[in-house]
Scaffold this motif. Sequence first.
Motif, PDB file in Angstrom:
ATOM      1  N   ALA A 297      40.285  48.440  57.401  1.00  0.00           N
ATOM      2  CA  ALA A 297      40.285  48.641  56.129  1.00  0.00           C
ATOM      3  C   ALA A 297      39.859  47.442  55.133  1.00  0.00           C
ATOM      4  CB  ALA A 297      42.040  48.600  55.887  1.00  0.00           C
ATOM      5  N   ALA A 298      40.016  46.247  56.087  1.00  0.00           N
ATOM      6  CA  ALA A 298      39.587  44.844  55.343  1.00  0.00           C
ATOM      7  C   ALA A 298      37.965  44.898  55.245  1.00  0.00           C
ATOM      8  CB  ALA A 298      39.657  43.661  56.293  1.00  0.00           C
ATOM      9  N   LEU A 299      37.299  45.549  56.256  1.00  0.00           N
ATOM     10  CA  LEU A 299      35.952  45.853  55.780  1.00  0.00           C
ATOM     11  C   LEU A 299      35.456  46.772  54.770  1.00  0.00           C
ATOM     12  CD1 LEU A 299      35.031  46.064  59.676  1.00  0.00           C
ATOM     13  CD2 LEU A 299      34.127  44.298  58.116  1.00  0.00           C
ATOM     14  N   ARG A 300      36.382  47.526  54.466  1.00  0.00           N
ATOM     15  CA  ARG A 300      36.051  48.463  53.336  1.00  0.00           C
ATOM     16  C   ARG A 300      35.742  47.658  52.027  1.00  0.00           C
ATOM     17  NH1 ARG A 300      39.906  51.754  54.182  1.00  0.00           N
ATOM     18  NH2 ARG A 300      38.628  53.036  55.660  1.00  0.00           N
ATOM     19  N   GLY A 301      36.306  46.523  51.911  1.00  0.00           N
ATOM     20  CA  GLY A 301      36.159  45.826  50.679  1.00  0.00           C
ATOM     21  C   GLY A 301      35.033  44.926  50.651  1.00  0.00           C
ATOM     22  N   ILE A 302      34.723  44.358  52.034  1.00  0.00           N
ATOM     23  CA  ILE A 302      33.573  43.354  51.703  1.00  0.00           C
ATOM     24  C   ILE A 302      32.190  43.678  52.760  1.00  0.00           C
ATOM     25  CG2 ILE A 302      35.531  41.574  52.144  1.00  0.00           C
ATOM     26  CD1 ILE A 302      34.684  41.307  55.401  1.00  0.00           C
ATOM     27  N   ALA A 303      32.368  44.883  53.205  1.00  0.00           N
ATOM     28  CA  ALA A 303      31.145  45.252  54.257  1.00  0.00           C
ATOM     29  C   ALA A 303      29.790  45.217  53.404  1.00  0.00           C
ATOM     30  CB  ALA A 303      31.521  46.520  54.835  1.00  0.00           C
ATOM     31  N   ALA A 304      28.967  44.778  53.965  1.00  0.00           N
ATOM     32  CA  ALA A 304      27.691  44.885  53.301  1.00  0.00           C
ATOM     33  C   ALA A 304      27.326  44.129  52.004  1.00  0.00           C
ATOM     34  CB  ALA A 304      26.957  46.465  53.016  1.00  0.00           C
TER      35      ALA A 304
ATOM     36  N   ASP B 222      41.182  33.848  52.815  1.00  0.00           N
ATOM     37  CA  ASP B 222      40.940  34.922  52.185  1.00  0.00           C
ATOM     38  C   ASP B 222      39.383  35.125  52.196  1.00  0.00           C
ATOM     39  OD1 ASP B 222      40.444  32.763  50.513  1.00  0.00           O
ATOM     40  OD2 ASP B 222      41.876  33.191  48.954  1.00  0.00           O
ATOM     41  N   LEU B 223      39.287  36.584  51.891  1.00  0.00           N
ATOM     42  CA  LEU B 223      37.786  37.163  51.880  1.00  0.00           C
ATOM     43  C   LEU B 223      37.354  37.148  50.318  1.00  0.00           C
ATOM     44  CD1 LEU B 223      38.347  39.721  54.627  1.00  0.00           C
ATOM     45  CD2 LEU B 223      37.897  37.181  54.950  1.00  0.00           C
ATOM     46  N   ASN B 224      36.058  36.597  50.074  1.00  0.00           N
ATOM     47  CA  ASN B 224      35.798  36.303  48.556  1.00  0.00           C
ATOM     48  C   ASN B 224      34.154  37.061  48.525  1.00  0.00           C
ATOM     49  OD1 ASN B 224      37.750  34.705  46.796  1.00  0.00           O
ATOM     50  ND2 ASN B 224      37.706  33.937  49.169  1.00  0.00           N
ATOM     51  N   PRO B 225      34.185  38.535  48.434  1.00  0.00           N
ATOM     52  CA  PRO B 225      32.813  39.187  48.372  1.00  0.00           C
ATOM     53  C   PRO B 225      32.303  39.125  46.941  1.00  0.00           C
ATOM     54  CG  PRO B 225      34.702  40.632  48.390  1.00  0.00           C
ATOM     55  CD  PRO B 225      35.139  39.323  48.701  1.00  0.00           C
ATOM     56  N   HIS B 226      31.089  39.111  46.853  1.00  0.00           N
ATOM     57  CA  HIS B 226      30.241  39.313  45.436  1.00  0.00           C
ATOM     58  C   HIS B 226      30.511  40.867  45.200  1.00  0.00           C
ATOM     59  CE1 HIS B 226      28.242  35.543  44.726  1.00  0.00           C
ATOM     60  NE2 HIS B 226      28.430  35.281  46.011  1.00  0.00           N
TER      61      HIS B 226
ATOM     62  N   ALA C 106      39.239  37.557  45.376  1.00  0.00           N
ATOM     63  CA  ALA C 106      39.791  37.737  46.805  1.00  0.00           C
ATOM     64  C   ALA C 106      39.945  39.494  47.012  1.00  0.00           C
ATOM     65  CB  ALA C 106      41.252  37.408  47.065  1.00  0.00           C
ATOM     66  N   SER C 107      39.417  39.867  48.126  1.00  0.00           N
ATOM     67  CA  SER C 107      39.265  41.358  48.601  1.00  0.00           C
ATOM     68  C   SER C 107      40.562  41.848  49.117  1.00  0.00           C
ATOM     69  CB  SER C 107      38.177  41.732  49.354  1.00  0.00           C
ATOM     70  OG  SER C 107      38.461  40.951  50.562  1.00  0.00           O
ATOM     71  N   ALA C 108      40.805  43.306  48.975  1.00  0.00           N
ATOM     72  CA  ALA C 108      41.789  44.100  49.510  1.00  0.00           C
ATOM     73  C   ALA C 108      42.006  43.578  51.173  1.00  0.00           C
ATOM     74  CB  ALA C 108      41.626  45.721  49.579  1.00  0.00           C
ATOM     75  N   TRP C 109      43.326  43.425  51.332  1.00  0.00           N
ATOM     76  CA  TRP C 109      43.888  42.970  52.799  1.00  0.00           C
ATOM     77  C   TRP C 109      43.485  41.627  52.898  1.00  0.00           C
ATOM     78  CZ3 TRP C 109      47.153  46.252  54.335  1.00  0.00           C
ATOM     79  CH2 TRP C 109      47.080  47.640  53.793  1.00  0.00           C
TER      80      TRP C 109
ATOM     81  N   HIS D 174      45.011  43.051  40.740  1.00  0.00           N
ATOM     82  CA  HIS D 174      43.839  43.324  40.784  1.00  0.00           C
ATOM     83  C   HIS D 174      43.815  44.829  40.664  1.00  0.00           C
ATOM     84  CE1 HIS D 174      42.826  39.445  43.266  1.00  0.00           C
ATOM     85  NE2 HIS D 174      43.038  39.378  41.878  1.00  0.00           N
ATOM     86  N   ILE D 175      42.678  45.380  39.798  1.00  0.00           N
ATOM     87  CA  ILE D 175      42.259  46.753  39.631  1.00  0.00           C
ATOM     88  C   ILE D 175      40.964  46.795  39.994  1.00  0.00           C
ATOM     89  CG2 ILE D 175      42.614  48.850  38.413  1.00  0.00           C
ATOM     90  CD1 ILE D 175      44.997  47.601  36.908  1.00  0.00           C
ATOM     91  N   TYR D 176      40.239  47.311  40.776  1.00  0.00           N
ATOM     92  CA  TYR D 176      38.847  47.603  40.969  1.00  0.00           C
ATOM     93  C   TYR D 176      38.560  49.120  40.745  1.00  0.00           C
ATOM     94  CZ  TYR D 176      38.841  43.400  43.925  1.00  0.00           C
ATOM     95  OH  TYR D 176      38.463  42.047  44.338  1.00  0.00           O
ATOM     96  N   VAL D 177      37.345  49.002  40.154  1.00  0.00           N
ATOM     97  CA  VAL D 177      36.806  50.350  39.699  1.00  0.00           C
ATOM     98  C   VAL D 177      35.280  50.493  40.383  1.00  0.00           C
ATOM     99  CG1 VAL D 177      35.961  51.899  37.844  1.00  0.00           C
ATOM    100  CG2 VAL D 177      38.013  50.026  37.530  1.00  0.00           C
TER     101      VAL D 177
END
Length: 445
Positions: free
Chosen positions: A46-53, A117-121, A237-240, A178-181
């Motif tokens: 689940a965490a990778l869904r918000g940061i992968a690639a 926490d994980l902070n992706p672009h 900060a990303s999901a999870w 947070h609300i992501y689109v």
Amino acid sequence: MGQVRQTVLGIAGREVVITNPDKVIFPEAGHTKLDLVKYYAAVAEAALRGIAARPLVLKRYVNGAEREPFFQKRAPEQRPEWVETVELRFPSGRTAREIVVRDAAQLLWIVNLGCIDLNPHPVRADDLEHPDELRVDLDPGPGTSWDDVRRVALIVRDVLDEHRLRGWPKTSGSRGMHIYVRIHRRWSFDQVRRATLALAREVERRAPGQATSKWWKEERHGVFLDYNQNAKDRTVASAWSVRPTPDARVSTPLEWDEVAGCDPAAFTLVTAPARLAERGDASAAIDATPGSLDSLLELSAAQDAAGLGDAPWPPHYTKQRGEPPRVAPSRRASANAKTKGSGRRQSTQPLITVAKAEHKEDALAGLERWKARHPEAAARLQVDDVLVDSMRGRSSTWTRIRINLRHVPESERSAEEPPDPDYDPWRGSEPGRPGERAPKTRSSS
């Protein structure tokens, strides 16, 4: 000198070395680095869904969650050959190679570096100029309740629905939401930011007492919709993600029918894995629903035609065409009050700086000393008259505290004193270096 203790975890077909596994990261809750690593191993899919690639800024808490982190954009020179990087270009014109995480082994490797926490672009590594994510950051101001945050979130959902966009809510892990689109990769950072500003202004129009799009803190009330989180080089900060709170809260995806009754304190490093195992990831389908910004950009054009142009950008960005003066209202020149040749300005808000400190607790202690010196003025302050700003220095955050004396009669206001303490994060840096001053970052949301 004793040998540093370490443990090795096997994950994603690799062995990841975890150094100092018994180091306490969350003193109040008692969680160690190994507890944090095991959490991320449990929620990795689940965490990778918000940061992968995606390129990541490493926000490293090397001294634990209670101390200030430092931000590391450039990937460490000493890293395994299986850790990927990509080169980004920043608004300042500088470049850096940042970490790109694609699997659980790479995820645990950055956690071992001290990342809580994980902070992706909001971009993928194969296209760094076209975001695939619009981010709505609901940041509650002083005195704003969690109920206010939830009400504003539901208004955001309604506005997004009307513009044929699907919002995916999550707790921020702190005081906000947070609300992501997900969006098609067709628009620039500037266009995504403009669309988010239009959204924020529409939410403010519908709930003027609870929501605000105003950039300057002295103008805000209620919940701030931070449109500038969509400017290039900003991260959220990303999901999870585990957040650096005393109870190790987790930024947790929600179903929309959970928003009205949810309690962010219920989602922690201890409880979140069980929720994920029992209920699944509420944002599991986020990649299946990319949308178009055309409708929000049409709203932006209509607002512009009605006289609502651009809004202030973060301070380290170059001045933008159509942007209003990048000066806080309290410091803005008043044309009617300026005396010829004097250069004096009349502030619209009587704002003073009382403390600037490397550590937040030192700044708060300075605030208490100011209150002790000026008890009558302190007694007149309201909650939102005290502005505590977490500022970003060259590589770490520091704290500034300002006070708005609007509720103190002018005759009772003392002259502004030198800040106590008076920390300068730029002391000793090369003078005049372009782009040296970086934007503030908030820890409230």
